[in-house]
Design a protein around this motif. Structure first.
Motif, short mmCIF file in Angstrom:
data_model
loop_
_atom_site.label_atom_id
_atom_site.label_comp_id
_atom_site.label_asym_id
_atom_site.label_seq_id
_atom_site.Cartn_x
_atom_site.Cartn_y
_atom_site.Cartn_z
N LEU A 74 1.84 6.62 -6.88
CA LEU A 74 0.79 7.56 -7.26
C LEU A 74 1.25 9.00 -7.07
O LEU A 74 1.03 9.87 -7.93
CB LEU A 74 -0.48 7.29 -6.45
N PHE A 75 1.92 9.27 -5.96
CA PHE A 75 2.47 10.60 -5.69
C PHE A 75 3.53 10.97 -6.72
O PHE A 75 3.55 12.09 -7.24
CB PHE A 75 3.04 10.64 -4.27
N TRP A 87 0.96 4.21 -2.95
CA TRP A 87 0.78 5.64 -2.73
C TRP A 87 2.01 6.44 -3.12
O TRP A 87 1.91 7.55 -3.64
CB TRP A 87 0.39 5.91 -1.28
N ALA A 101 0.84 -1.21 0.00
CA ALA A 101 0.00 0.00 0.00
C ALA A 101 0.87 1.25 0.00
O ALA A 101 0.58 2.22 -0.71
CB ALA A 101 -0.93 0.00 1.21
N GLY A 102 1.94 1.24 0.76
CA GLY A 102 2.84 2.39 0.78
C GLY A 102 3.52 2.59 -0.56
O GLY A 102 3.68 3.72 -1.03
#
Length: 160
Positions: free
Chosen positions: A72-73, A69, A65-66
């Motif tokens: 995505l960032f 993200w 999950a990290g």
């Protein structure tokens, strides 16, 4: 209606003609488009750092999950950087292909992006925003003042 012309004065520019650009130092004047190019370089540098950290770094918390993200960032930063670069080049106008006017903004943006990206990846808080002041070097008033100081230093050295 009679047309007025004079052999002594040129006719004023028309609205359909090109607007004259006021440049300093042979077309190398600082412009606000340089700030957009610096912001684009900052965003692209931070995107690259975040992308590399997503796969190789230990600072990405939360396993998959990290990583999602972080990617995505990084993608959002890269997209913003590309749009800022395009906007800066469009605002630059016909002088855009000359790469020499982008050296200072790109160098400033890369330095700022590297410092801020590294601080954010290390978990820094408010302190990470202070290096963004490096972007002031890309603004026309600061670049004009630095160019003026450097020109004065050059003329003082040649008089000795």
């Amino acid at each position: 209606m009679a047309a007025v012309s004079s052999k002594h004065r040129p006719l004023p520019p028309t609205r359909s003609g090109p607007l004259p650009r006021d440049t300093q130092a042979g077309g190398q004047a600082a412009s606000w488009a340089g700030v957009l190019v610096a912001l684009a370089a900052t965003a692209l540098t931070m995107a690259a750092l975040t992308f590399v950290a997503a796969f190789a770094g230990e600072n990405v918390a939360g396993e998959e999950a990290g990583r999602f993200w972080a990617l995505l960032f990084a993608g959002a930063l890269a997209l913003c950087g590309l749009f800022l670069a395009a906007l800066g080049l469009v605002l630059q106008g016909e002088g855009a292909p000359s790469g020499s006017r982008h050296v200072v903004p790109v160098a400033t943006g890369v330095a700022t992006g590297a410092v801020v990206g590294a601080l954010l990846l290390e978990g820094a808080g408010r302190e990470a925003v202070l290096p963004l002041l490096l972007l002031l070097l890309a603004t026309p008033p600061v670049r004009g003042a630095l160019a003026w100081i450097l020109r004065r230093q050059g003329t003082r050295g040649s008089r000795r």
